[in-house]
Design a protein around this motif. Structure first.
Motif, PDB file in Angstrom:
ATOM      1  N   LEU A 129       8.010  20.850  24.249  1.00  0.00           N
ATOM      2  CA  LEU A 129       8.590  20.684  25.576  1.00  0.00           C
ATOM      3  C   LEU A 129       7.995  19.479  26.301  1.00  0.00           C
ATOM      4  O   LEU A 129       7.191  18.737  25.747  1.00  0.00           O
ATOM      5  CB  LEU A 129       8.380  21.962  26.395  1.00  0.00           C
ATOM      6  CG  LEU A 129       8.939  23.248  25.779  1.00  0.00           C
ATOM      7  CD1 LEU A 129       8.698  24.429  26.695  1.00  0.00           C
ATOM      8  CD2 LEU A 129      10.416  23.102  25.453  1.00  0.00           C
ATOM      9  N   ARG A 130       8.396  19.325  27.532  1.00  0.00           N
ATOM     10  CA  ARG A 130       7.991  18.179  28.345  1.00  0.00           C
ATOM     11  C   ARG A 130       6.470  18.077  28.449  1.00  0.00           C
ATOM     12  O   ARG A 130       5.775  19.081  28.612  1.00  0.00           O
ATOM     13  CB  ARG A 130       8.601  18.305  29.737  1.00  0.00           C
ATOM     14  CG  ARG A 130       8.282  17.143  30.656  1.00  0.00           C
ATOM     15  CD  ARG A 130       9.134  17.193  31.898  1.00  0.00           C
ATOM     16  NE  ARG A 130       8.865  16.051  32.762  1.00  0.00           N
ATOM     17  CZ  ARG A 130       9.712  15.600  33.668  1.00  0.00           C
ATOM     18  NH1 ARG A 130      10.887  16.189  33.825  1.00  0.00           N
ATOM     19  NH2 ARG A 130       9.409  14.565  34.419  1.00  0.00           N
ATOM     20  N   SER A 131       5.973  16.864  28.352  1.00  0.00           N
ATOM     21  CA  SER A 131       4.540  16.622  28.478  1.00  0.00           C
ATOM     22  C   SER A 131       4.332  15.348  29.283  1.00  0.00           C
ATOM     23  O   SER A 131       5.281  14.622  29.589  1.00  0.00           O
ATOM     24  CB  SER A 131       3.891  16.490  27.093  1.00  0.00           C
ATOM     25  OG  SER A 131       4.440  15.380  26.389  1.00  0.00           O
ATOM     26  N   ARG A 135       6.921  12.888  25.814  1.00  0.00           N
ATOM     27  CA  ARG A 135       6.876  12.789  24.359  1.00  0.00           C
ATOM     28  C   ARG A 135       8.031  11.938  23.841  1.00  0.00           C
ATOM     29  O   ARG A 135       9.080  11.812  24.482  1.00  0.00           O
ATOM     30  CB  ARG A 135       6.916  14.181  23.733  1.00  0.00           C
ATOM     31  CG  ARG A 135       8.216  14.925  23.905  1.00  0.00           C
ATOM     32  CD  ARG A 135       8.242  16.231  23.110  1.00  0.00           C
ATOM     33  NE  ARG A 135       7.248  17.175  23.576  1.00  0.00           N
ATOM     34  CZ  ARG A 135       6.138  17.470  22.892  1.00  0.00           C
ATOM     35  NH1 ARG A 135       5.903  16.893  21.735  1.00  0.00           N
ATOM     36  NH2 ARG A 135       5.282  18.345  23.367  1.00  0.00           N
ATOM     37  N   GLU A 138      12.525  14.805  20.611  1.00  0.00           N
ATOM     38  CA  GLU A 138      13.386  15.688  21.386  1.00  0.00           C
ATOM     39  C   GLU A 138      12.597  16.864  21.943  1.00  0.00           C
ATOM     40  O   GLU A 138      11.566  17.266  21.399  1.00  0.00           O
ATOM     41  CB  GLU A 138      14.520  16.214  20.501  1.00  0.00           C
ATOM     42  CG  GLU A 138      15.490  15.150  20.020  1.00  0.00           C
ATOM     43  CD  GLU A 138      16.549  15.732  19.107  1.00  0.00           C
ATOM     44  OE1 GLU A 138      16.221  16.681  18.354  1.00  0.00           O
ATOM     45  OE2 GLU A 138      17.699  15.247  19.137  1.00  0.00           O
ATOM     46  N   HIS A 139      13.111  17.413  23.040  1.00  0.00           N
ATOM     47  CA  HIS A 139      12.582  18.660  23.579  1.00  0.00           C
ATOM     48  C   HIS A 139      13.424  19.773  22.953  1.00  0.00           C
ATOM     49  O   HIS A 139      14.641  19.830  23.159  1.00  0.00           O
ATOM     50  CB  HIS A 139      12.698  18.682  25.104  1.00  0.00           C
ATOM     51  CG  HIS A 139      11.883  17.619  25.770  1.00  0.00           C
ATOM     52  ND1 HIS A 139      11.746  17.537  27.141  1.00  0.00           N
ATOM     53  CD2 HIS A 139      11.151  16.600  25.260  1.00  0.00           C
ATOM     54  CE1 HIS A 139      10.971  16.508  27.440  1.00  0.00           C
ATOM     55  NE2 HIS A 139      10.606  15.926  26.316  1.00  0.00           N
ATOM     56  N   LYS A 160      16.664  16.057  27.480  1.00  0.00           N
ATOM     57  CA  LYS A 160      15.342  15.480  27.722  1.00  0.00           C
ATOM     58  C   LYS A 160      15.248  14.863  29.115  1.00  0.00           C
ATOM     59  O   LYS A 160      16.113  14.096  29.528  1.00  0.00           O
ATOM     60  CB  LYS A 160      15.043  14.423  26.659  1.00  0.00           C
ATOM     61  CG  LYS A 160      13.625  13.895  26.685  1.00  0.00           C
ATOM     62  CD  LYS A 160      13.375  12.979  25.504  1.00  0.00           C
ATOM     63  CE  LYS A 160      11.947  12.469  25.495  1.00  0.00           C
ATOM     64  NZ  LYS A 160      11.680  11.611  24.308  1.00  0.00           N
ATOM     65  N   ARG A 165       8.574  20.887  33.336  1.00  0.00           N
ATOM     66  CA  ARG A 165       7.999  21.647  32.225  1.00  0.00           C
ATOM     67  C   ARG A 165       8.185  23.152  32.454  1.00  0.00           C
ATOM     68  O   ARG A 165       8.524  23.899  31.541  1.00  0.00           O
ATOM     69  CB  ARG A 165       6.508  21.312  32.086  1.00  0.00           C
ATOM     70  CG  ARG A 165       5.707  22.215  31.138  1.00  0.00           C
ATOM     71  CD  ARG A 165       6.201  22.127  29.711  1.00  0.00           C
ATOM     72  NE  ARG A 165       5.522  23.074  28.846  1.00  0.00           N
ATOM     73  CZ  ARG A 165       4.770  22.723  27.803  1.00  0.00           C
ATOM     74  NH1 ARG A 165       4.606  21.452  27.511  1.00  0.00           N
ATOM     75  NH2 ARG A 165       4.196  23.636  27.050  1.00  0.00           N
ATOM     76  N   GLU A 168      11.766  24.085  31.684  1.00  0.00           N
ATOM     77  CA  GLU A 168      12.015  24.087  30.241  1.00  0.00           C
ATOM     78  C   GLU A 168      11.435  25.340  29.597  1.00  0.00           C
ATOM     79  O   GLU A 168      12.060  25.958  28.729  1.00  0.00           O
ATOM     80  CB  GLU A 168      11.409  22.837  29.596  1.00  0.00           C
ATOM     81  CG  GLU A 168      12.184  21.565  29.846  1.00  0.00           C
ATOM     82  CD  GLU A 168      11.713  20.413  28.978  1.00  0.00           C
ATOM     83  OE1 GLU A 168      12.452  19.421  28.872  1.00  0.00           O
ATOM     84  OE2 GLU A 168      10.601  20.497  28.401  1.00  0.00           O
TER      85      GLU A 168
END
Length: 232
Positions: A129-131, A135, A138-139, A160, A165, A168
């Motif tokens: 997931l989102r960072s 990243r 892909e998420h 994305k 976060r 998600e």
């Protein structure tokens, strides 16, 4: 005469500290779906393994009356070494369908060992997931639910950059709960707008850290989950 002692208690609120307090409200529709699982004549004896995302599923399941008759264990093997210990090997890539299915199989075996019998159910969920920083890849998430009947799987690629976060993670948790429900013969309800259960309502997304711009909304609408079932 002794001077009288006085005491002062200082209470600092999140607002006073400039910190935004996180919402503690649990989604009512998720709690209702969890309750419908517990009200089955033979509720699942669940062991869940979650890594990388979807951990919000734990309070949803455990805060619902009836959890003690259904939830055997909920674990989050987050570190690479922890996941390897659960699987019995170190996968070269930890976010894919094969890892989710292996996690579900280990969880199912654990449920059987804990006395789940024919009602044993194992859930495996792995996500990227989102960072911060964002990243490159892909998420996405992969979910598998193993029962005596077979293996239900769900694969989902998220839009994305469209969600925070936290949002998600909530989507992944909802997808995991929906997959668990289907594996137990319960149809997850659609959202009020008619979308699948795992998609967050627009009002929730608008309250997240990211504005719901028209182009973002279009990418969210394009999201879809691939679901499969393989009988044992």
């Amino acid at each position: 005469m002794r001077p009288r002692r006085t005491s002062t208690r200082l209470v600092l609120t999140a607002a006073a500290l400039g910190v935004r307090a996180a919402s503690t409200a649990l989604p009512a529709d998720a709690l209702r779906l969890a309750s419908s699982l517990y009200m089955l004549s033979s509720p699942p004896q669940l062991v869940a393994l979650v890594t990388g995302g979807g951990a919000q599923l734990a309070p949803w399941l455990l805060a619902t009356p009836g959890a003690s008759n259904s939830i055997l264990e909920f674990s989050v093997p987050y570190a690479k070494a922890s996941l390897a210990a659960v699987l019995g090997h170190d996968p070269p890539q930890s976010v894919n369908a094969a890892v989710a299915e292996s996690m579900a199989e280990r969880a199912y075996e654990r449920s059987v060992a804990l006395g789940g019998g024919e009602r044993s159910v194992g859930l495996g969920c792995t996500a990227a997931l989102r960072s911060e920083p964002m990243r490159r890849g892909e998420h996405r998430c992969y979910i598998a639910v193993r029962s005596a009947a077979g293996v239900h799987c769900l694969a989902l690629t998220l839009a994305k950059g469209a969600r925070s976060r936290e949002a998600e993670d909530a989507v992944v948790a909802r997808a995991a709960l929906a997959t668990l429900a289907r594996a137990c013969g319960v149809d997850p309800p659609p959202l009020p707008g008619g979308g699948p259960f795992w998609k967050l309502a627009a009002a929730v997304l608008e309250a997240s850290d990211d504005p719901l711009a028209p182009e973002v909304a279009a990418r969210l609408d394009a999201e879809h989950a691939d679901e499969t079932f393989v009988a044992t």
